[in-house]
Design a protein around this motif. Structure first.
Motif: not given
Length: 269
Positions: A109-136
């Motif tokens: 119930d609390r908004a936040f930003n600027n949270r550093m989380d290596p696992q979230a970073t890895a997930l976000a980078l993977r999702m960005r790559g897939a959105l830029l060029q989708a794969g099966v």
């Protein structure tokens, strides 16, 4: 910066990269390109965000007070259902937005930003790559659920440790890097700018952003190249030179390594 409605983004003089969006199962995932924006809304559903770039502007998140913000690169964000959001930035930054579309409220119930989380970073980078060029092999539901779990954890990951790189120092560093991207930049010059030793600077930078100064410098070169591709008709070779790449081929290789697509493919979108 926290999550925003892409429909409120201000339009640049040239066609921007498109908002890339996919809906799968109970999730909607969007990749918002770096551009100026101004938005105000009440969140009708929980939203998870991830800022790939540092950016600054004004916001009032769950508050009547509008104040300056500085979003750190690789920062995880969360907006709970019912939160009143006002946010604007003259430049914005590339941003991943993930929401549930089935009405299920995510915990928190609390908004936040600027949270550093290596696992979230890895997930976000993977999702960005897939959105830029989708794969099966893209596993969107698993990725979205995993990112939501990282965002709704109760661990106090959003509080920087004493002595870490502050948002104001990050702003000075961004301005210094952006002014010198057409030439060589190194850790020594960045550390001297902030009055820090090279070793301390490298440790503080990694703690604050989850990546090395060298890796971040590459990201800034890519961000500037994408902005020039969007906002000008300059040749790719000239853009490569202006952003500090050795050649157009070097820039193309870096695009493919970091984003999974070439500059020509992005410009042709």
């Amino acid at each position: 910066m926290v999550c925003m409605n892409p429909l409120n983004r201000l339009q640049p003089p040239f066609p921007p990269e498109p908002v890339r969006r996919i809906e799968v199962g109970p999730w909607a995932i969007e990749l918002l390109p770096g551009s100026a924006y101004a938005t105000r809304y009440v969140a009708n559903q929980s939203a998870i965000g991830f800022a790939f770039d540092s950016q600054r502007g004004l916001h009032a998140i769950g508050s009547d007070r509008v104040q300056p913000f500085i979003a750190m690169p690789n920062g995880l964000a969360f907006v709970p259902t019912g939160c009143d959001v006002l946010s604007e930035s003259p430049t914005g930054g590339e941003y991943l937005r993930v929401i549930r579309t089935d009405g299920r409220v995510l915990p928190g119930d609390r908004a936040f930003n600027n949270r550093m989380d290596p696992q979230a970073t890895a997930l976000a980078l993977r999702m960005r790559g897939a959105l830029l060029q989708a794969g099966v092999a893209d596993d969107w539901e698993a990725w979205a659920l995993a990112l939501a779990e990282r965002a709704t954890m109760n661990a106090g990951l959003s509080t920087p440790l004493q002595g870490s790189l502050t948002p104001n120092r990050m702003r000075l560093l961004d301005e210094f890097i952006d002014a010198g991207l057409d030439g060589p930049l190194g850790v020594q010059a960045m550390a001297q700018l902030l009055g820090l030793s090279e070793g301390y600077f490298m440790r503080a930078f990694k703690q604050a952003t989850g990546q090395s100064p060298h890796s971040y410098l590459i990201d800034r070169r890519l961000a500037k190249a994408r902005a020039l591709m969007r906002d000008s008709t300059a040749r790719l070779a000239d853009i490569a030179h202006a952003c500090g790449f050795n050649s157009q081929a070097h820039m193309t290789t870096t695009f493919r390594q970091r984003l999974g697509v070439s500059p020509a493919q992005l410009r042709g979108c």
